[in-house]
Write a protein that holds these residues in place. Sequence first.
Motif, PDB file in Angstrom:
ATOM      1  N   SER A 151       0.671  -1.429   0.006  1.00  0.00           N
ATOM      2  CA  SER A 151       0.069  -0.067  -0.026  1.00  0.00           C
ATOM      3  C   SER A 151       0.862   1.341  -0.092  1.00  0.00           C
ATOM      4  CB  SER A 151      -0.989  -0.128   1.112  1.00  0.00           C
ATOM      5  OG  SER A 151      -0.051   0.017   2.606  1.00  0.00           O
ATOM      6  N   GLY A 152       0.037   2.328  -0.254  1.00  0.00           N
ATOM      7  CA  GLY A 152       0.879   3.667  -0.158  1.00  0.00           C
ATOM      8  C   GLY A 152       2.155   3.816  -1.400  1.00  0.00           C
ATOM      9  N   TYR A 153       2.976   4.478  -0.916  1.00  0.00           N
ATOM     10  CA  TYR A 153       3.943   4.825  -1.713  1.00  0.00           C
ATOM     11  C   TYR A 153       4.859   3.579  -2.425  1.00  0.00           C
ATOM     12  CZ  TYR A 153       8.474   6.466  -3.518  1.00  0.00           C
ATOM     13  OH  TYR A 153       9.668   6.506  -4.255  1.00  0.00           O
ATOM     14  N   ARG A 154       4.800   2.541  -1.801  1.00  0.00           N
ATOM     15  CA  ARG A 154       5.642   1.313  -2.114  1.00  0.00           C
ATOM     16  C   ARG A 154       4.517   0.782  -3.289  1.00  0.00           C
ATOM     17  NH1 ARG A 154       8.833  -2.319   1.552  1.00  0.00           N
ATOM     18  NH2 ARG A 154      10.578  -1.086   1.976  1.00  0.00           N
ATOM     19  N   ALA A 155       3.244   0.698  -3.092  1.00  0.00           N
ATOM     20  CA  ALA A 155       2.479   0.259  -4.197  1.00  0.00           C
ATOM     21  C   ALA A 155       2.855   1.191  -5.449  1.00  0.00           C
ATOM     22  CB  ALA A 155       1.150  -0.055  -3.498  1.00  0.00           C
ATOM     23  N   GLY A 156       2.626   2.498  -5.159  1.00  0.00           N
ATOM     24  CA  GLY A 156       2.725   3.306  -6.237  1.00  0.00           C
ATOM     25  C   GLY A 156       3.960   3.367  -6.981  1.00  0.00           C
ATOM     26  N   LEU A 157       5.131   3.008  -6.524  1.00  0.00           N
ATOM     27  CA  LEU A 157       6.338   2.885  -6.944  1.00  0.00           C
ATOM     28  C   LEU A 157       6.300   1.601  -7.648  1.00  0.00           C
ATOM     29  CD1 LEU A 157       9.220   3.710  -7.047  1.00  0.00           C
ATOM     30  CD2 LEU A 157       9.673   2.344  -5.232  1.00  0.00           C
ATOM     31  N   LEU A 158       5.924   0.743  -7.252  1.00  0.00           N
ATOM     32  CA  LEU A 158       5.808  -0.709  -8.124  1.00  0.00           C
ATOM     33  C   LEU A 158       4.903  -0.641  -9.255  1.00  0.00           C
ATOM     34  CD1 LEU A 158       6.111  -3.207  -5.043  1.00  0.00           C
ATOM     35  CD2 LEU A 158       7.815  -2.952  -6.996  1.00  0.00           C
ATOM     36  N   ALA A 159       3.820   0.087  -9.165  1.00  0.00           N
ATOM     37  CA  ALA A 159       2.870   0.191 -10.180  1.00  0.00           C
ATOM     38  C   ALA A 159       3.589   0.870 -11.396  1.00  0.00           C
ATOM     39  CB  ALA A 159       1.476   0.752  -9.841  1.00  0.00           C
ATOM     40  N   SER A 160       4.299   2.008 -10.810  1.00  0.00           N
ATOM     41  CA  SER A 160       4.976   2.821 -11.921  1.00  0.00           C
ATOM     42  C   SER A 160       5.900   2.083 -12.646  1.00  0.00           C
ATOM     43  CB  SER A 160       5.503   4.079 -11.098  1.00  0.00           C
ATOM     44  OG  SER A 160       6.303   4.806 -12.094  1.00  0.00           O
ATOM     45  N   ILE A 161       6.691   1.271 -11.928  1.00  0.00           N
ATOM     46  CA  ILE A 161       7.710   0.199 -12.370  1.00  0.00           C
ATOM     47  C   ILE A 161       6.985  -0.539 -13.437  1.00  0.00           C
ATOM     48  CG2 ILE A 161       9.315  -1.455 -12.115  1.00  0.00           C
ATOM     49  CD1 ILE A 161      10.193   0.260  -9.503  1.00  0.00           C
ATOM     50  N   SER A 162       5.891  -1.124 -13.061  1.00  0.00           N
ATOM     51  CA  SER A 162       5.021  -2.150 -13.955  1.00  0.00           C
ATOM     52  C   SER A 162       4.700  -1.238 -15.358  1.00  0.00           C
ATOM     53  CB  SER A 162       4.077  -2.673 -13.263  1.00  0.00           C
ATOM     54  OG  SER A 162       3.472  -3.601 -13.930  1.00  0.00           O
ATOM     55  N   ALA A 163       4.040  -0.253 -15.055  1.00  0.00           N
ATOM     56  CA  ALA A 163       3.478   0.402 -16.336  1.00  0.00           C
ATOM     57  C   ALA A 163       4.920   0.845 -17.138  1.00  0.00           C
ATOM     58  CB  ALA A 163       3.084   1.761 -15.855  1.00  0.00           C
ATOM     59  N   ALA A 164       5.960   1.055 -16.664  1.00  0.00           N
ATOM     60  CA  ALA A 164       7.292   1.530 -17.344  1.00  0.00           C
ATOM     61  C   ALA A 164       7.829   0.398 -18.119  1.00  0.00           C
ATOM     62  CB  ALA A 164       8.283   2.120 -16.563  1.00  0.00           C
ATOM     63  N   CYS A 165       7.831  -0.793 -17.490  1.00  0.00           N
ATOM     64  CA  CYS A 165       8.042  -2.363 -18.164  1.00  0.00           C
ATOM     65  C   CYS A 165       7.161  -2.371 -19.264  1.00  0.00           C
ATOM     66  CB  CYS A 165       8.397  -3.313 -17.116  1.00  0.00           C
ATOM     67  SG  CYS A 165       9.701  -3.145 -15.882  1.00  0.00           S
ATOM     68  N   ALA A 166       6.012  -2.185 -19.117  1.00  0.00           N
ATOM     69  CA  ALA A 166       5.018  -2.399 -20.196  1.00  0.00           C
ATOM     70  C   ALA A 166       5.462  -1.616 -21.392  1.00  0.00           C
ATOM     71  CB  ALA A 166       3.654  -2.368 -19.499  1.00  0.00           C
ATOM     72  N   THR A 167       5.781  -0.473 -21.109  1.00  0.00           N
ATOM     73  CA  THR A 167       5.807   0.452 -22.272  1.00  0.00           C
ATOM     74  C   THR A 167       7.139   0.156 -23.035  1.00  0.00           C
ATOM     75  OG1 THR A 167       4.756   2.272 -20.867  1.00  0.00           O
ATOM     76  CG2 THR A 167       6.471   2.965 -22.600  1.00  0.00           C
ATOM     77  N   GLU A 168       8.380  -0.322 -22.033  1.00  0.00           N
ATOM     78  CA  GLU A 168       9.415  -0.610 -22.778  1.00  0.00           C
ATOM     79  C   GLU A 168       9.363  -1.863 -23.620  1.00  0.00           C
ATOM     80  OE1 GLU A 168      11.975   0.821 -18.909  1.00  0.00           O
ATOM     81  OE2 GLU A 168      11.750  -1.042 -19.139  1.00  0.00           O
ATOM     82  N   ALA A 169       8.528  -2.835 -23.121  1.00  0.00           N
ATOM     83  CA  ALA A 169       8.328  -4.130 -24.004  1.00  0.00           C
ATOM     84  C   ALA A 169       7.684  -3.639 -25.000  1.00  0.00           C
ATOM     85  CB  ALA A 169       7.900  -5.259 -23.081  1.00  0.00           C
ATOM     86  N   GLY A 170       6.401  -3.048 -24.971  1.00  0.00           N
ATOM     87  CA  GLY A 170       5.384  -3.079 -25.772  1.00  0.00           C
ATOM     88  C   GLY A 170       5.770  -1.734 -26.968  1.00  0.00           C
ATOM     89  N   VAL A 171       6.388  -0.723 -26.554  1.00  0.00           N
ATOM     90  CA  VAL A 171       6.513   0.239 -27.333  1.00  0.00           C
ATOM     91  C   VAL A 171       8.188   0.383 -27.986  1.00  0.00           C
ATOM     92  CG1 VAL A 171       6.455   3.010 -27.602  1.00  0.00           C
ATOM     93  CG2 VAL A 171       4.787   1.634 -26.455  1.00  0.00           C
ATOM     94  N   LEU A 172       9.064   0.400 -27.120  1.00  0.00           N
ATOM     95  CA  LEU A 172      10.391   0.705 -27.182  1.00  0.00           C
ATOM     96  C   LEU A 172      10.884  -0.611 -28.023  1.00  0.00           C
ATOM     97  CD1 LEU A 172      11.742   2.497 -24.272  1.00  0.00           C
ATOM     98  CD2 LEU A 172      11.192   3.430 -26.226  1.00  0.00           C
ATOM     99  N   LEU A 173      10.349  -1.899 -27.678  1.00  0.00           N
ATOM    100  CA  LEU A 173      11.060  -3.158 -28.545  1.00  0.00           C
ATOM    101  C   LEU A 173      10.086  -3.522 -29.607  1.00  0.00           C
ATOM    102  CD1 LEU A 173      12.531  -4.862 -25.234  1.00  0.00           C
ATOM    103  CD2 LEU A 173      13.680  -3.478 -27.083  1.00  0.00           C
ATOM    104  N   THR A 174       9.415  -2.671 -30.024  1.00  0.00           N
ATOM    105  CA  THR A 174       8.320  -3.284 -31.377  1.00  0.00           C
ATOM    106  C   THR A 174       9.034  -2.907 -32.623  1.00  0.00           C
ATOM    107  OG1 THR A 174       6.964  -1.256 -31.195  1.00  0.00           O
ATOM    108  CG2 THR A 174       6.362  -3.246 -30.050  1.00  0.00           C
TER     109      THR A 174
END
Length: 174
Positions: A151-174
């Motif tokens: 919860s809190g900051y830690r959950a937000g940090l991990l959610a942000s990292i998850s979203a960034a990984c999705a962008t890296e895999a889905g946009v930068l590596l296409t």
Amino acid sequence: MVDRRTALRIAGGGTVGALTLGAAVGCADDTIYEPDPLAAQEVLARADAVAATAAIALTPQRHAALTTIASERTAHADALRAEINRVIGVFGDGTTPTHRTRSMDTPADTGSAPAASGAAVPPITPPTIDQLRDRLAASQQSAGDLARTLSGYRAGLLASISAACATEAGVLLT
């Protein structure tokens, strides 16, 4: 009858004894703590950064995208380390406390050996773009799953990292 000076000596000696006993008990902490749940995410981020940098050898035409991924994953690892250190605390001299921690197992999907949190990741064989995409997807899933348990900051940090990984895999590596 005890004079005043003797009474003060006895009281002072008792106080020093109590403080010494308290310090000895405090230093004798044999508890083995669980590793911080963010430590495995830090190791994954550092391993992904090394993998992205190594992938440049196989696909130099994607140098810009792979360098961006390596930089972002290194920033993720640094942010995770900063949060872990914040929770641990810092002494007045700038050092962090140490305590015994159970060894941390690296998730099986990464293909890398366990590494100590904050340690350099050993060199790896350069992955293909598809392999790197799979690594980033696994990191995305892992960070997202852990975010749902915190919860809190830690959950937000991990959610942000998850979203960034999705962008890296889905946009930068296409």
